[in-house]
Scaffold this active site. Structure first.
Site, PDB file in Angstrom:
ATOM      1  N   CYS A  73       0.839  -1.194   0.000  1.00 39.71           N
ATOM      2  CA  CYS A  73       0.000   0.000   0.000  1.00 39.71           C
ATOM      3  C   CYS A  73       0.881   1.255   0.000  1.00 39.71           C
ATOM      4  O   CYS A  73       1.612   1.486  -0.953  1.00 39.71           O
ATOM      5  CB  CYS A  73      -0.984  -0.037   1.167  1.00 39.71           C
ATOM      6  N   HIS A 131      -3.712  -4.742  -0.464  1.00 39.54           N
ATOM      7  CA  HIS A 131      -3.292  -5.358   0.795  1.00 39.54           C
ATOM      8  C   HIS A 131      -3.361  -6.877   0.676  1.00 39.54           C
ATOM      9  O   HIS A 131      -4.441  -7.457   0.811  1.00 39.54           O
ATOM     10  CB  HIS A 131      -4.211  -4.904   1.937  1.00 39.54           C
ATOM     11  N   GLU A 187      -2.440  -9.010   2.828  1.00 40.33           N
ATOM     12  CA  GLU A 187      -2.829  -9.541   4.141  1.00 40.33           C
ATOM     13  C   GLU A 187      -4.333  -9.445   4.389  1.00 40.33           C
ATOM     14  O   GLU A 187      -4.843 -10.038   5.338  1.00 40.33           O
ATOM     15  CB  GLU A 187      -2.050  -8.830   5.253  1.00 40.33           C
TER      16      GLU A 187
END
Length: 201
Positions: free
Chosen positions: A80, A182, A184
């Protein structure tokens, strides 16, 4: 060593990245110590917030120069805002110098759609990359951003998406990678990307 250092410079989404790495069986160390970046097998630079604040903190802590020093010696992944900081400069709030690991700039997305861009978008892969091994064209990942990278060299763009115009979703150059999205927070696809990154060690 084979652990992955997650750079803690005060503006990162650290816990979720560490949890995702733990989920795929990778040892992670959240650290603000440049020496740990030297010892690590790979480095992840996360980031949430505005480009100039993050860039100032990276310089002020010495972690920015440490990331630059490790680039080319081991895999580095910006996530990001961390991806945006890989570029030469950004224009969020004010013109501000980045880490200079990817040639280009970071600018506000020129779109008629609502900003920030929040949500799931599909990826296209203009150039094969080990970061996306095992993923199909059209894989969906999760974005939260208003600014995006503009690479000088088109071969540095390893994934793109559309939010009105085409938007750079990921970059890769000489073992330095960046994901605007992202991983994750992107479910199984994101975990696969993190696994692929870990496998580069």
């Amino acid at each position: 060593m084979n652990y992955i250092a997650i750079v803690d410079y005060g503006v990162g989404n650290l816990k979720s990245v560490a949890n995702a790495l733990a989920h795929i069986g990778r040892t992670a160390l959240v650290t603000s110590d440049p020496a740990e970046l030297e010892r690590a097998g790979a480095v992840i630079l996360p980031g949430v917030g505005a480009f100039p604040n993050a860039a100032d903190k990276l310089r002020g802590t010495g972690l920015g120069p440490a990331c630059v020093q490790q680039a080319g010696r081991k895999p580095v992944l910006g996530i990001c805002l961390g991806m945006q900081l890989l570029f030469d400069w950004g224009e969020e709030v004010r013109h501000c110098e980045g880490l200079g690991l990817v040639s280009g700039s970071v600018k506000r997305i020129q779109t008629d759609l609502k900003l920030p861009h929040i949500g799931w978008n599909s990826l296209t892969f203009p150039i094969p990359s080990p970061l996306f091994r095992g993923l199909d064209e059209g894989t969906y990942v999760y974005f939260v951003h208003s600014y995006c990278g503009h690479a000088v060299f088109k071969e540095d763009v390893i994934a793109s998406t559309r939010y009105g115009p085409e938007v750079t979703a990921a970059v890769g150059r000489n073992g330095v990678y960046g994901c605007q999205f992202h991983p994750e927070k992107s479910g199984e696809a994101g975990l696969q990307i993190l696994k692929n990154f870990g496998d580069l060690i």
